[in-house]
Design a protein around this motif. Structure first.
Motif, short mmCIF file in Angstrom:
data_model
loop_
_atom_site.label_atom_id
_atom_site.label_comp_id
_atom_site.label_asym_id
_atom_site.label_seq_id
_atom_site.Cartn_x
_atom_site.Cartn_y
_atom_site.Cartn_z
N LEU A 93 0.61 -0.92 0.52
CA LEU A 93 -0.14 -0.21 0.28
C LEU A 93 1.15 1.05 0.12
O LEU A 93 0.78 2.58 -0.69
N ARG A 94 1.98 1.08 0.54
CA ARG A 94 3.56 2.44 0.54
C ARG A 94 3.28 2.16 -0.99
O ARG A 94 2.91 3.23 -1.55
N ARG A 95 3.61 1.76 -1.88
CA ARG A 95 4.24 1.88 -3.16
C ARG A 95 3.03 2.02 -4.18
O ARG A 95 3.39 3.30 -4.41
N LEU A 96 1.64 1.21 -3.92
CA LEU A 96 0.49 2.57 -4.47
C LEU A 96 -0.05 3.62 -3.93
O LEU A 96 0.23 4.53 -4.96
N ALA A 97 0.55 4.05 -3.05
CA ALA A 97 0.04 5.27 -2.49
C ALA A 97 1.22 6.34 -3.44
O ALA A 97 0.90 7.71 -3.56
N ALA A 98 2.38 6.01 -3.70
CA ALA A 98 3.40 6.72 -4.17
C ALA A 98 3.04 6.55 -5.90
O ALA A 98 3.78 8.01 -5.92
N VAL A 99 2.25 6.31 -6.22
CA VAL A 99 1.69 6.48 -7.28
C VAL A 99 -0.14 6.60 -7.88
O VAL A 99 -0.19 7.63 -8.56
N ALA A 100 -0.27 6.74 -6.76
CA ALA A 100 -2.20 6.99 -6.58
C ALA A 100 -2.47 8.46 -5.50
O ALA A 100 -3.83 8.66 -6.60
N GLY A 101 -1.45 8.89 -4.51
CA GLY A 101 -2.10 9.34 -4.09
C GLY A 101 -2.74 9.00 -3.42
O GLY A 101 -2.67 8.06 -3.07
N PRO A 102 -3.97 9.66 -2.81
CA PRO A 102 -4.31 9.23 -1.02
C PRO A 102 -4.80 8.12 -1.84
O PRO A 102 -5.54 8.22 -2.87
#
Length: 250
Positions: free
Chosen positions: A116-125
């Motif tokens: 989820l940390r990796r995902l938030a880095a490209v998706a934002g909130p």
């Protein structure tokens, strides 16, 4: 003599040198998390050193016990056949070394935290109700292993209230383009792709190419993340407890 069992991490291995380098960095993170623990890296295939060689070295160095931790995100053929087979052969060859196998990493919360940390880095909130998320994995011939990836992204979808979530695979269906198209067809305002993969390599590259071609931002693999390192140590501890208890009473 050593008091605590050696931790022998075993990854699948890859022809792509980035994979072994990433796994080695992850094992270094495990060593930083638990100074003084003898942590060794091994591979099942395609990369060196191989698991039998490392277990031989552990025994030669004076260990009486070792915990093999499979760096696998699902319980499929490698976890149920390859790793136990290699350990059984080593145990017959090394009668003075007590070898146990931990569960795979899949199911530990540290993996979800890292992903989820990796995902938030490209998706934002991540609390975006218009978001569609594809969680991409390599894929397995063992259906329950693929279903487990779907369960992970379904749990995230409920947690964050996303418009939708779907698993996708590099080697089976649905593919990343199929999953992205399906989420868009169901009305997702934007779609991002996360990787349920430990390290970069040839098949993960396919996922990145497919996501890019589908105009969907793609997160990086889990990599040498501290939360993944803690998951490895938790799996080790689940099998090393008897040895720790022995040390406390010695």
């Amino acid at each position: 003599m050593f008091g605590n069992p050696a931790l022998v991490a075993v990854a699948h291995g890859s022809r792509d040198p980035r994979s072994a380098a990433t796994v080695a960095a992850l094992v270094d993170e495990v060593r930083r998390e638990r100074p003084g623990l003898d942590v060794r890296l091994s591979f099942l295939d395609l990369s060196a050193p191989r698991l039998p060689e490392v277990l031989d070295a552990v025994a030669a160095d004076g260990h009486r016990s070792a915990v093999v931790v499979p760096l696998l995100l699902g319980h499929a053929f490698h976890a149920s056949v390859d790793v136990p087979g290699a350990v059984t052969q080593a145990a017959a060859r090394l009668p003075g070394l007590d070898i146990t196998i931990s569960p795979v990493l899949g199911g530990h919360t540290g993996l979800a935290t890292a992903a989820l940390r990796r995902l938030a880095a490209v998706a934002g909130p991540l609390n975006d109700r218009g978001l569609g998320v594809v969680l991409a994995a390599i894929g397995s011939s063992h259906p329950p292993a693929n279903a487990a990836v779907g369960d992970v992204v379904a749990g995230w979808t409920r947690r964050f209230g996303w418009h939708g979530g779907s698993a996708a695979f590099a080697t089976t269906t649905p593919s990343v383009p199929e999953a992205v198209a399906a989420l868009r067809a169901r009305g997702a305002e934007r779609v991002v792709v996360g990787q349920w993969i430990l390290a970069p390599g040839l098949l993960p590259d396919r996922i990145v190419r497919d996501a890019t071609a589908a105009a969907a931002p793609v997160a990086g693999p889990l990599g040498p993340d501290p939360d993944v390192a803690r998951a490895i140590l938790a799996r080790y501890d689940s099998r090393a407890v008897p040895a720790f208890a022995h040390d406390l009473t010695a």
